[in-house]
Design a protein around this motif. Structure first.
Motif, mmCIF file in Angstrom:
data_model
loop_
_atom_site.group_PDB
_atom_site.id
_atom_site.type_symbol
_atom_site.label_atom_id
_atom_site.label_comp_id
_atom_site.label_asym_id
_atom_site.label_seq_id
_atom_site.Cartn_x
_atom_site.Cartn_y
_atom_site.Cartn_z
ATOM 1 N N SER A 183 -13.700 -8.380 -5.521
ATOM 2 C CA SER A 183 -12.358 -9.127 -6.214
ATOM 3 C C SER A 183 -12.133 -10.561 -5.260
ATOM 4 O O SER A 183 -12.673 -10.522 -4.200
ATOM 5 N N THR A 184 -11.566 -11.471 -5.808
ATOM 6 C CA THR A 184 -11.434 -12.686 -5.319
ATOM 7 C C THR A 184 -10.106 -12.974 -4.945
ATOM 8 O O THR A 184 -9.533 -14.064 -4.485
ATOM 9 N N MET A 185 -9.195 -11.838 -5.230
ATOM 10 C CA MET A 185 -7.805 -12.087 -4.947
ATOM 11 C C MET A 185 -7.332 -10.842 -3.866
ATOM 12 O O MET A 185 -7.804 -9.997 -3.988
ATOM 13 N N GLU A 186 -6.070 -11.091 -3.496
ATOM 14 C CA GLU A 186 -5.605 -10.078 -2.550
ATOM 15 C C GLU A 186 -5.146 -8.918 -3.400
ATOM 16 O O GLU A 186 -4.361 -9.160 -4.231
ATOM 17 N N ASP A 187 -5.578 -7.647 -3.156
ATOM 18 C CA ASP A 187 -5.313 -6.531 -3.952
ATOM 19 C C ASP A 187 -5.182 -5.417 -2.964
ATOM 20 O O ASP A 187 -5.175 -4.114 -3.471
ATOM 21 N N SER A 188 -4.613 -5.613 -1.888
ATOM 22 C CA SER A 188 -4.432 -4.770 -0.631
ATOM 23 C C SER A 188 -3.341 -3.696 -1.132
ATOM 24 O O SER A 188 -3.162 -2.267 -0.767
ATOM 25 N N GLY A 189 -2.126 -4.251 -1.966
ATOM 26 C CA GLY A 189 -1.114 -3.221 -2.395
ATOM 27 C C GLY A 189 -1.725 -2.141 -3.358
ATOM 28 O O GLY A 189 -0.886 -0.798 -3.092
ATOM 29 N N LEU A 190 -2.623 -2.349 -3.864
ATOM 30 C CA LEU A 190 -3.123 -1.351 -4.638
ATOM 31 C C LEU A 190 -3.738 -0.088 -3.869
ATOM 32 O O LEU A 190 -3.524 1.062 -4.168
ATOM 33 N N TRP A 191 -4.594 -0.684 -3.046
ATOM 34 C CA TRP A 191 -5.248 0.465 -2.079
ATOM 35 C C TRP A 191 -4.399 0.988 -0.916
ATOM 36 O O TRP A 191 -4.292 2.428 -0.782
ATOM 37 N N GLN A 192 -3.273 0.293 -0.655
ATOM 38 C CA GLN A 192 -2.284 0.856 0.292
ATOM 39 C C GLN A 192 -1.368 2.068 -0.691
ATOM 40 O O GLN A 192 -0.922 2.813 -0.121
#
Length: 254
Positions: free
Chosen positions: A4-13
């Motif tokens: 991933s080249t974008m912030e996707d921490s919301g998915l994992w959280q």
């Protein structure tokens, strides 16, 4: 190679919080299910628990599809999401949920069919994360208490599932325990060193291994006899009914 080249921490959280909430819900829901009567708000809690189980099952299945086919880049990404502001270790989150469901024989005995669906999904995900082999994931899983948990559950009876099927060793329990063993095999797959072998040997319970081999052998011997003689009804090819003479003979022989 970056996944991933974008912030996707919301998915994992969100995944982490769903697993946490489902695990915390489990003990409370099981306590409610053994009560003779429930208030309206308690019934609502059980309904919410069922919804959590459904959501957790779907989320775990989705995670497994992400790494299916030994996709090493995604296996590594589920270990840590480099570049995100927050990272979730999916291996640790999944192992913790497994322990919340059945950390020992007593808790395994209260496990119901719907919860087993989620446990199956946890185990399938862990197997996919370890296979390839993915050496780092294998070593990390071997130090999360997974081996100890598996050996505790291999000797568990899963009483609720026994009662539901009317059988000492129903097919659902057989399939679940085969998944436990497949997890151990996945930890050893393709290893060129003895690290995990040594870890597993230090944690293995040889008495459990011996008892399981004897039990499974005798179950199929006695169970085939009971079906052929008419002691066990139904369309099964092997079964040992609960509460019968064959069950007592089987348990005394182990």
């Amino acid at each position: 190679k970056a996944i991933s080249t974008m912030e996707d921490s919301g998915l994992w959280q969100t995944f982490h919080e769903l697993m946490e909430e489902t695990g915390h819900f489990t003990k409370r829901a099981r306590a409610l299910k053994i009560m003779p009567s429930l208030a309206a708000w308690e019934k609502q809690l059980l309904a919410e628990y069922d919804e959590h189980l459904t959501s957790a099952d779907i989320a775990l299945h989705t995670m497994r599809l992400m790494v299916e086919g030994h996709y090493v880049e995604m296996q590594d990404y589920l270990f840590t999401q480099m570049g995100n502001s927050r990272s979730v270790n999916v291996l640790e989150t999944s192992c913790l949920l497994l322990k919340r469901f059945c950390s020992d024989e007593a808790s395994a005995d209260t496990t119901e069919e719907r919860e087993v669906d989620v446990i199956d999904s946890v185990l399938a995900l862990l197997i996919e994360l370890a296979q390839g082999p993915n050496l780092r994931n294998q070593e990390h899983l071997s130090h999360l208490g997974l081996v100890e948990t598996v050996f505790k559950l291999l000797s568990a009876n899963f009483v609720q599932l026994q009662r539901a099927a009317g059988d000492v060793y129903p097919s659902r329990v057989r399939l679940l325990k085969s998944q436990f063993v497949q997890v151990l095999l996945a930890l050893l797959e393709g290893r060129q060193d003895k690290r995990i072998h040594a870890t597993m040997i230090s944690r293995i319970d040889l008495q459990v291994v011996r008892e399981r081999i004897v039990f499974v052998y005798l179950y199929f011997i006695f169970g085939t006899r009971d079906v052929s003689s008419g002691r066990a009804s139904g369309s099964k090819t092997v079964a040992v009914p609960l509460g019968g003479q064959t069950q007592r003979l089987l348990m005394n022989s182990v």
